[in-house]
Scaffold this motif. Structure first.
Motif, PDB file in Angstrom:
ATOM      1  N   LEU A   1       5.405  51.945  79.642  1.00 21.05           N
ATOM      2  CA  LEU A   1       5.708  52.757  80.659  1.00 21.05           C
ATOM      3  C   LEU A   1       6.268  51.432  81.756  1.00 21.05           C
ATOM      4  O   LEU A   1       6.588  52.051  82.818  1.00 21.05           O
ATOM      5  N   PHE A   2       6.006  50.252  81.279  1.00 24.81           N
ATOM      6  CA  PHE A   2       6.155  49.280  82.277  1.00 24.81           C
ATOM      7  C   PHE A   2       7.555  49.510  83.102  1.00 24.81           C
ATOM      8  O   PHE A   2       7.533  49.321  84.288  1.00 24.81           O
ATOM      9  N   PRO A   3       8.779  49.714  82.324  1.00 27.96           N
ATOM     10  CA  PRO A   3      10.045  49.715  83.286  1.00 27.96           C
ATOM     11  C   PRO A   3       9.900  50.789  84.188  1.00 27.96           C
ATOM     12  O   PRO A   3      10.220  50.642  85.511  1.00 27.96           O
ATOM     13  N   ALA A   4       9.213  52.049  83.766  1.00 26.54           N
ATOM     14  CA  ALA A   4       9.050  53.003  84.767  1.00 26.54           C
ATOM     15  C   ALA A   4       8.306  52.559  85.872  1.00 26.54           C
ATOM     16  O   ALA A   4       8.542  53.023  87.024  1.00 26.54           O
ATOM     17  N   LEU A   5       7.217  52.061  85.714  1.00 23.17           N
ATOM     18  CA  LEU A   5       6.328  51.744  86.607  1.00 23.17           C
ATOM     19  C   LEU A   5       6.894  50.839  87.644  1.00 23.17           C
ATOM     20  O   LEU A   5       7.009  50.974  88.851  1.00 23.17           O
ATOM     21  N   VAL A   6       7.873  49.592  87.141  1.00 21.68           N
ATOM     22  CA  VAL A   6       8.624  48.901  88.100  1.00 21.68           C
ATOM     23  C   VAL A   6       9.653  49.557  88.845  1.00 21.68           C
ATOM     24  O   VAL A   6       9.550  49.447  90.105  1.00 21.68           O
ATOM     25  N   ALA A   7      10.379  50.464  88.157  1.00 22.90           N
ATOM     26  CA  ALA A   7      11.242  51.264  88.986  1.00 22.90           C
ATOM     27  C   ALA A   7      10.918  52.088  90.062  1.00 22.90           C
ATOM     28  O   ALA A   7      11.023  52.273  91.171  1.00 22.90           O
ATOM     29  N   THR A   8       9.745  52.579  89.688  1.00 21.64           N
ATOM     30  CA  THR A   8       8.914  53.394  90.679  1.00 21.64           C
ATOM     31  C   THR A   8       8.198  52.610  91.644  1.00 21.64           C
ATOM     32  O   THR A   8       8.384  53.085  93.168  1.00 21.64           O
ATOM     33  N   PHE A   9       7.875  51.536  91.420  1.00 18.40           N
ATOM     34  CA  PHE A   9       7.204  50.319  92.591  1.00 18.40           C
ATOM     35  C   PHE A   9       8.439  49.957  93.527  1.00 18.40           C
ATOM     36  O   PHE A   9       8.574  50.040  94.579  1.00 18.40           O
ATOM     37  N   PHE A  10       9.568  49.760  92.641  1.00 17.11           N
ATOM     38  CA  PHE A  10      10.791  49.235  94.034  1.00 17.11           C
ATOM     39  C   PHE A  10      11.343  50.434  94.565  1.00 17.11           C
ATOM     40  O   PHE A  10      11.744  50.327  95.676  1.00 17.11           O
ATOM     41  N   LEU A  11      11.436  51.552  94.050  1.00 16.47           N
ATOM     42  CA  LEU A  11      11.790  52.761  94.764  1.00 16.47           C
ATOM     43  C   LEU A  11      10.902  53.063  96.030  1.00 16.47           C
ATOM     44  O   LEU A  11      11.435  53.206  97.288  1.00 16.47           O
ATOM     45  N   THR A  12       9.645  53.120  95.604  1.00 15.38           N
ATOM     46  CA  THR A  12       8.601  53.258  96.836  1.00 15.38           C
ATOM     47  C   THR A  12       8.719  52.119  97.898  1.00 15.38           C
ATOM     48  O   THR A  12       8.727  52.227  99.004  1.00 15.38           O
ATOM     49  N   PHE A  13       8.853  50.744  97.317  1.00 18.75           N
ATOM     50  CA  PHE A  13       8.954  49.746  98.546  1.00 18.75           C
ATOM     51  C   PHE A  13      10.355  49.896  99.247  1.00 18.75           C
ATOM     52  O   PHE A  13       9.975  49.687 100.478  1.00 18.75           O
ATOM     53  N   SER A  14      11.400  50.338  98.653  1.00 19.24           N
ATOM     54  CA  SER A  14      12.591  50.422  99.363  1.00 19.24           C
ATOM     55  C   SER A  14      12.363  51.689 100.440  1.00 19.24           C
ATOM     56  O   SER A  14      12.999  51.641 101.481  1.00 19.24           O
ATOM     57  N   VAL A  15      12.001  52.775 100.038  1.00 18.26           N
ATOM     58  CA  VAL A  15      11.833  53.770 101.110  1.00 18.26           C
ATOM     59  C   VAL A  15      11.004  53.527 102.281  1.00 18.26           C
ATOM     60  O   VAL A  15      11.249  53.918 103.339  1.00 18.26           O
ATOM     61  N   SER A  16       9.933  52.833 101.886  1.00 14.59           N
ATOM     62  CA  SER A  16       8.751  52.594 102.959  1.00 14.59           C
ATOM     63  C   SER A  16       9.445  51.460 103.997  1.00 14.59           C
ATOM     64  O   SER A  16       9.343  51.643 105.079  1.00 14.59           O
ATOM     65  N   LEU A  17      10.193  50.712 103.266  1.00  9.59           N
ATOM     66  CA  LEU A  17      10.818  49.501 104.161  1.00  9.59           C
ATOM     67  C   LEU A  17      11.850  50.206 105.093  1.00  9.59           C
ATOM     68  O   LEU A  17      11.705  49.686 106.316  1.00  9.59           O
ATOM     69  N   GLY A  18      12.530  51.062 104.733  1.00 11.03           N
ATOM     70  CA  GLY A  18      13.426  51.755 105.610  1.00 11.03           C
ATOM     71  C   GLY A  18      13.036  52.862 106.377  1.00 11.03           C
ATOM     72  O   GLY A  18      13.830  53.531 107.307  1.00 11.03           O
ATOM     73  N   SER A  19      11.634  53.137 106.170  1.00 13.27           N
ATOM     74  CA  SER A  19      11.365  54.553 106.781  1.00 13.27           C
ATOM     75  C   SER A  19      11.166  54.477 108.309  1.00 13.27           C
ATOM     76  O   SER A  19      10.475  53.552 108.762  1.00 13.27           O
TER      77      SER A  19
END
Lengths: 268, 252, 335
Positions: free
Chosen positions: A194-212
Motif C-alpha cells: 500500500l506504500f504508493p497509496a500512503l505516499v499519495a495520501t501523505f502528499f495530498l494531506t500535506f498540500s491541503v494543510s499547507l494552503g488551508s
C-alpha cells in the motif's frame, strides 16, 4: 471507435468540444498566474523577510505533522470502509466524510467551540472529572494540529479508502495459509504493497494543510503561518508583492510535492 | 475485528460531535444581539441576503461548469486530440494548488472586476470544473460505450439515435453526480468569496465567518446549522448515487 | 437542451444583479462596536435605507478603499483617528462637510472636510471578572506584565484594527517613545507578548463577554456596553499610569457609488437622535449634550480619566506604516 468518421474529423470534433474549457483555462488560470508571477518579480530581486521565512518553516512543519497524524488516524477507518461490509456502513461513511463540507473557518470555529478556554471539552471534563482538560488548547500549536487534523480526516479517509478497495487480498490470503500471523502480514506484506497509496495520501494531506487558509484565519494567533502572512500582506498592508511571492512559494511547494508523489508511485 | 470497529467508532464520534455541539448552541436565545426572537430568525433576517446570493451563485456555477466541462470530458475520453492529455492535466491543477494562492492570483489578475460577482463565479469554477471532468471522465472511461454503440450500429441505429438512446442516458447519472458536487463546492467555497466580500456581495460562508467573529455563540451555532443543512442533503444524495451503477453487476 | 440552459442563464443575470433596498455601504461597521448595530437599525427605521454590517478593521478598510480606487464599492468608512487621517492623506476621501459641521471642535476635523470625528473613546482594560476567577484585577500597565495573567490578555492585531493601532502608538508615547522612536513601546509589548492569548483580526466582543478571553485592551465603551447593556461580569479599568483618548472618524469615499444617499446618512449621524444612539455604545458623542444622563452616569468618574492624554493624529498617522511593520517584526513574528 466508431467506424463512420475519420480520425481527423474526430479530432476536430474533440477540439471543438474542448474550446470553452480551453478559453476558461486561459482566462481563469493561466492569465492570473502569469500576472501573479509578474507581480512577484516587480522591483528587482525576489526576497523574503525574516517573518515570511518563519511562516514557511512553521507551515511546512505543521503540515508535515498533520499529514503523518492523519494517515495514522485514518488508516483503520479507511480499511474498515473499504473492505468490510456491515449494516449502517452508509451512515458511517456519511459521518466520517461530513466534515468535507466544512470550510476551514467552520473547522476553526468548531475547534474554539470544543477546546477553547470555555470549550465543550474543558467544561465537561471539569464537571465530570474535576479537572479541565484542553482548556484554551485551541490557541496553542497542539490545538492547531487538532483542528487541521479534523479538516483532513475526511480527505485522508476517502483517499486511503479508494486505494484499499483496490488492494488484492489474494496475496494476503496466501500469506495467511502459509502461517503468517496477522501483525506480520500487516507490516511485511500489506503496508509495503500500500506504500504508493500512503505516499499519495501523505502528499495530498500535506498540500491541503499547507494552503488551508480558513483554519489559520480562525486559529493562528501567535504562530506565524504563511496563509495568514499572505492575507495580512494583501489586505492590510498593500504589500501585494510579498503576498504574490508567498503565494507562488506555496504553489511551487505543492507542485514539487505532487511531482515527487508521482515519481515515487512510478518507482514502486 | 473488535478494535477495528472501536477505532472507527471513535473517529466517527470525533467527526460528528463538534457540529452537534454547534447546533446545540443554536437553540438558545441570542445572548448579546438584543433580539427577541430565536437565533435562527436573527440569522435569516440579518444574513438572508447572503443565503440567497450563495444559492443563486451556486446555481449559476453548476450550469456554467456543466456547459464548459461536459463537452470537454466527452472530448477527452472519446475524441482525444494531440494535446488533450496536457489540457486535461492542466485543468486538474487547481485541485492540488493552495486555495489562497489561487484566490490571490485571480484577484490580482482581474483587480478592476472586484465588485463583480462574475469574478467570484469564475474563481469557484476553477475548483468545480476539474471535478466534473474527473467524474464524467471516469464514467465515460469505465462504461462499455464502444461495445454498446457497435451493437446499436449493427442493429441499424444511425449516429443521432445511437447518441440519444445509448450514450446520453448513460451520462445522466454521472452528470447529476457532478452537478451535486459542484453545488456543494460552490456552497462551501470560502477563500475567494472572503477576499472579494463586500457588504452587498457576501456569500454564506463569509457570513458564517461574520457570525463567528461578531455574533454570540447561539447565533453562530444557528448559522452553522443552516450551513450544514445546505450541504448535507447533496452530500447524502452523492453517497447514495455513487453506489448505484455498481449494484446489480452492470459489467466493468 | 443547451439552448434552454443558455436562456435560463441569461434570465438569471438581472435577477442576481438587482439591488432591492436602497443601501449605503460603510466599511468598518461592526455591529457590536460603538453600537453600529443599533445606529444602523435606527437609520433603517427612520429612512428605510439599509447600512449592512461590514467587519473590516480600520487598516483593512483603508486598504480595501485603495484597492478599489478605480471602481469604488464603498460610500463611507469609519476609522480610528490615525488611520482615517492617513486615508484622507492618500486621497481616498472626497471633501464633504456634513450638516452639523460647526458643532465639531476644530481639533477633531479636517479643515477641508476630508474627515471628521463622530465620537471618541478611551483605551482601557476590559476585564471579564468571572473569567479571571480569584486572580486580582490588573490596575496598571505594569500589572499586566505579571505572570499571573499568562494566556489571559488580548488586543486586536494593530495591522487590522485602528483601536489597537492607537493603543500601540499610545503605549509607545506613554513609555517615553516618540513618533520616530518606537523602542520603548515595542519593548513593553514584547514583554506583554508572554501573557497574550492571541492577536485577533476581528472584534472579540463576544469572546470577552463569554469569558473566552478575560482581558481585552480596547475602547472603554465596549466594556461599558458589556457591563450595562449585556449584563456581563465585566469591569472597565483605566490603567493608573494613564491612557489615551481616541477619536473615531469618518469620511465620504471619493467616487462613492451611492453618493447622495451617503451624504444624507453622514448628515444624519451628527444629529441628536443618532448621536444619542451611538452613546448607547458608550462612546462619547462629538455633539455636546446628546448623551443621555443615565448613560453618562455609568461611566467611571472623571477622576479615573485624569491621566488620559490626547495623541496627535498627524503624528500617529505618519508613523502608522513603519510602526505596524515594526510591531509585526518585533512583537508578533517571534514564533
Amino acid at each position: 471507435m466508431s467506424v463512420d468518421s475519420t480520425p481527423s474529423s474526430r479530432q476536430r470534433l474533440g477540439i471543438l468540444l474542448t474550446l470553452p474549457l480551453m478559453g476558461f483555462l486561459a482566462f481563469a488560470l493561466i492569465y492570473p498566474i502569469y500576472r501573479l508571477g509578474g507581480l512577484a518579480l516587480t522591483g528587482g530581486p525576489v526576497r523574503l523577510d525574516r517573518v515570511a521565512w518563519l511562516g514557511l518553516r512553521n507551515s511546512i512543519v505543521l503540515s508535515l505533522g498533520v499529514a503523518v497524524c492523519s494517515i495514522v488516524v485514518c488508516f483503520i477507518p479507511a480499511w474498515v470502509l473499504a473492505r468490510w461490509n456491515f449494516r449502517g456502513k452508509l451512515l458511517l461513511r456519511t459521518a466520517l466524510t461530513l466534515p468535507l463540507t466544512f470550510s476551514g473557518v467552520v473547522v476553526g470555529f468548531l475547534a474554539i467551540l470544543m477546546i477553547g478556554r470555555v470549550g465543550f471539552i474543558p467544561v465537561l471534563s471539569e464537571k465530570l472529572l474535576g479537572i479541565s482538560l484542553l482548556g484554551g488548547a485551541a490557541y496553542t500549536p497542539l490545538g492547531l494540529v487538532m483542528a487541521y487534523l479534523y479538516f483532513e480526516i475526511p480527505r485522508a479517509t476517502l483517499a486511503l479508502e479508494s486505494a484499499f478497495s483496490e488492494f488484492d487480498s489474494d496475496l494476503e490470503a496466501a500469506a495467511a495459509t502459509l502461517g503468517a500471523a496477522a501483525g506480520r502480514r500487516m507490516f511485511r506484506l500489506i503496508i509495503p504493497m500500500l506504500f504508493p497509496a500512503l505516499v499519495a495520501t501523505f502528499f495530498l494531506t500535506f498540500s491541503v494543510s499547507l494552503g488551508s487558509y480558513g483554519v489559520a484565519l480562525m486559529l493562528s494567533r501567535r504562530l506565524t503561518l504563511v496563509p495568514m502572512e499572505i492575507y495580512t500582506s494583501f489586505t492590510g498592508f498593500l504589500d501585494d508583492q510579498r503576498a504574490a511571492i508567498l503565494s507562488l512559494a506555496l504553489i511551487a511547494i505543492s507542485l514539487s510535492v505532487s511531482l515527487a508523489s508521482r515519481l515515487i508511485r512510478r518507482l514502486t | 475485528m473488535a478494535w477495528g470497529y472501536l477505532t472507527t467508532g471513535i473517529v466517527t464520534l470525533i467527526s460528528l460531535l463538534p457540529p452537534l455541539v454547534a447546533v446545540s448552541h443554536s437553540f438558545r436565545a441570542p445572548e448579546s444581539e438584543q433580539w427577541s426572537g430565536s437565533s435562527y430568525e436573527y440569522v435569516m433576517t440579518t444574513y438572508g441576503s447572503s443565503l440567497s446570493f450563495s444559492l443563486k451563485l451556486a446555481l449559476f456555477v453548476v450550469i456554467v461548469s456543466l456547459v464548459i466541462a461536459v463537452p470537454a470530458a466527452i472530448a477527452f475520453t472519446r475524441f482525444p486530440f494531440r494535446f488533450s492529455g496536457v489540457i486535461e492535466e492542466l485543468i486538474m491543477t487547481p485541485l492540488s494548488l493552495p486555495g489562497i494562492s489561487i484566490a490571490i492570483a485571480v484577484i490580482v489578475g482581474y483587480n478592476s472586476m472586484r465588485g463583480n460577482w462574475l469574478l467570484l463565479a469564475m474563481a469557484q469554477m476553477l475548483y468545480t470544473i476539474p471535478y466534473v471532468v474527473r467524474i464524467l471522465g471516469n464514467s465515460l472511461r469505465l462504461l462499455p460505450i464502444d461495445e454498446l454503440e457497435e451493437a446499436a450500429r449493427t442493429l441499424g441505429a444511425g449516429r443521432y439515435v445511437r447518441y440519444r438512446r445509448v450514450i446520453a442516458p448513460l451520462m445522466i447519472h454521472p452528470t447529476v453526480l457532478a452537478a451535486l458536487i459542484v453545488f456543494a463546492i460552490s456552497w462551501g467555497e470560502f477563500n475567494v468569496s472572503f477576499l472579494l466580500a463586500t457588504p452587498t456581495q457576501l456569500t454564506f460562508p463569509a457570513a458564517l465567518f461574520a457570525t463567528y467573529t461578531s455574533n454570540s455563540l447561539s447565533v453562530a451555532g444557528a448559522a452553522t446549522a443552516i450551513f450544514i443543512l445546505g450541504a448535507v442533503p447533496f452530500f447524502i444524495a452523492f453517497q447514495l448515487l455513487e453506489r448505484r451503477p455498481f449494484e446489480g453487476g452492470q459489467g466493468v | 437542451m443547451k439552448r434552454s440552459m443558455v436562456a435560463l442563464l441569461i434570465a438569471m443575470i438581472p435577477a442576481a444583479l438587482s439591488a432591492q433596498d436602497p443601501v449605503v455601504i460603510q466599511y468598518d461597521c461592526i455591529p457590536n462596536y460603538a453600537n453600529w448595530g443599533g445606529v444602523t437599525a435606527l437609520y433603517k427605521k427612520v429612512t428605510g435605507v439599509t447600512v449592512p454590517p461590514d467587519l473590516k478593521g480600520s487598516s483593512v478598510a483603508m486598504a480595501a478603499l485603495e484597492k478599489e480606487k478605480d471602481n469604488p464599492q464603498a460610500d463611507t468608512a469609519y476609522y480610528s483617528g490615525a488611520i482615517g487621517f492617513q486615508a484622507a492623506g492618500k486621497g481616498l476621501h472626497a471633501p464633504y462637510k456634513p450638516a452639523g459641521w460647526n458643532s465639531i471642535p476644530a481639533a477633531l476635523k479636517d479643515p477641508n472636510g476630508l474627515w471628521w470625528t463622530v465620537h471618541t473613546g478611551t483605551i482601557a482594560f476590559v476585564v471579564n471578572k468571572k473569567a479571571l476567577g480569584s486572580k486580582p484585577l490588573p490596575r496598571s500597565w505594569a500589572d499586566l506584565l505579571k505572570p499571573v495573567y499568562k494566556g489571559l490578555v488580548a488586543y486586536d492585531d494593530p495591522t487590522w484594527g485602528g483601536t489597537s493601532y492607537t493603543f500601540v502608538y499610545g503605549i509607545n508615547a506613554l513609555m517615553g517613545g516618540s513618533k520616530s522612536n518606537f523602542t520603548p513601546g515595542l519593548n513593553y509589548l514584547r514583554k506583554l507578548d508572554a501573557n497574550i492569548l492571541s492577536y485577533p483580526r476581528e472584534s472579540i466582543y463576544n469572546a470577552v463577554l463569554s469569558g473566552e478571553i478575560p482581558i481585552w485592551i480596547n475602547a472603554d465603551g465596549n466594556g461599558y456596553k458589556m457591563k450595562w447593556e449585556d449584563k456581563g461580569p465585566v469591569e472597565v479599568i483605566i490603567p493608573s499610569e494613564g491612557s489615551f483618548s481616541m477619536a473615531l472618524v469618518m469620511g465620504l469615499v471619493k467616487g462613492a457609488p451611492h453618493a447622495p444617499e451617503a451624504r444624507k446618512y453622514l448628515d444624519w449621524l451628527l444629529t441628536a437622535p443618532a448621536q444619542a444612539e451611538m452613546s448607547r455604545g458608550y462612546f462619547r458623542p462629538v455633539l455636546k449634550g446628546s448623551m443621555p444622563k443615565d448613560v453618562a452616569a455609568r461611566f467611571l468618574p472623571d477622576s479615573a480619566y485624569k491621566k488620559v492624554r490626547t495623541l496627535s493624529l498627524a503624528d500617529s498617522a505618519a508613523a502608522a506604516d513603519s510602526l505596524k511593520r515594526a510591531w509585526l517584526d518585533q512583537v508578533r513574528g517571534q514564533r
